[in-house]
Design a protein around this motif. Structure first.
Motif, mmCIF file in Angstrom:
data_model
loop_
_atom_site.group_PDB
_atom_site.id
_atom_site.type_symbol
_atom_site.label_atom_id
_atom_site.label_comp_id
_atom_site.label_asym_id
_atom_site.label_seq_id
_atom_site.Cartn_x
_atom_site.Cartn_y
_atom_site.Cartn_z
ATOM 1 N N VAL A 26 18.443 -87.248 106.230
ATOM 2 C CA VAL A 26 19.708 -88.338 106.720
ATOM 3 C C VAL A 26 18.023 -89.292 107.135
ATOM 4 C CG1 VAL A 26 20.164 -88.862 108.691
ATOM 5 C CG2 VAL A 26 20.222 -86.515 107.647
ATOM 6 N N ALA A 27 16.559 -89.752 107.401
ATOM 7 C CA ALA A 27 16.239 -90.147 107.769
ATOM 8 C C ALA A 27 16.217 -91.500 105.976
ATOM 9 C CB ALA A 27 14.787 -90.152 107.411
ATOM 10 N N THR A 30 19.130 -93.389 105.529
ATOM 11 C CA THR A 30 19.155 -93.859 106.392
ATOM 12 C C THR A 30 18.571 -95.646 106.270
ATOM 13 O OG1 THR A 30 19.685 -93.176 108.387
ATOM 14 C CG2 THR A 30 18.896 -94.642 108.985
ATOM 15 N N ASP A 31 16.771 -95.492 105.348
ATOM 16 C CA ASP A 31 16.054 -96.409 105.341
ATOM 17 C C ASP A 31 16.434 -96.984 104.222
ATOM 18 O OD1 ASP A 31 14.345 -95.060 107.156
ATOM 19 O OD2 ASP A 31 13.153 -94.205 105.900
ATOM 20 N N GLY A 33 19.740 -98.067 103.421
ATOM 21 C CA GLY A 33 20.372 -99.118 104.376
ATOM 22 C C GLY A 33 21.438 -99.740 103.392
ATOM 23 N N GLU A 37 28.760 -95.206 107.123
ATOM 24 C CA GLU A 37 28.474 -93.844 107.828
ATOM 25 C C GLU A 37 28.717 -92.961 107.514
ATOM 26 O OE1 GLU A 37 28.934 -95.203 111.757
ATOM 27 O OE2 GLU A 37 27.695 -97.328 111.301
ATOM 28 N N LEU A 40 26.130 -90.595 106.042
ATOM 29 C CA LEU A 40 25.289 -91.497 106.835
ATOM 30 C C LEU A 40 25.855 -89.205 107.640
ATOM 31 C CD1 LEU A 40 24.270 -93.437 107.837
ATOM 32 C CD2 LEU A 40 22.629 -91.935 106.473
ATOM 33 N N ALA A 44 23.944 -85.882 108.203
ATOM 34 C CA ALA A 44 23.365 -85.282 109.423
ATOM 35 C C ALA A 44 24.075 -83.965 109.895
ATOM 36 C CB ALA A 44 24.164 -86.447 110.823
#
Length: 71
Positions: A26-27, A30-31, A33, A37, A40, A44
């Motif tokens: 997930v990180a 997210t990183d 960019g 959503e 993500l 998650a």
């Protein structure tokens, strides 16, 4: 999960190092960019654990990941 979700998850994790834990994936996404959503949310909602490859992640993504609006 639809075929398009499969493609989005694969794209979101392109270049990720495996094995990786759910939170690390997930990180990573997210990183980057560039991840929407919905993707993500799908990541998650993965079961807690460590995944050995992107194929394992795709197989584990819930068929109906939680809606971002539900969070």
């Amino acid at each position: 999960m639809t075929d398009r979700d499969d493609i989005r998850v694969r794209k979101a994790l392109q270049g990720a190092d495996f094995p990786a834990a759910r939170n690390d994936l997930v990180a990573y996404a997210t990183d980057r960019g560039e991840v929407d959503e919905r993707t993500l949310a799908a990541l998650a909602d993965l079961p807690e654990g460590t995944y050995g490859s992107v194929d394992e992640v795709v197989d584990a993504v819930p068929h109906r990941p939680g809606s971002v609006a539900d969070r």
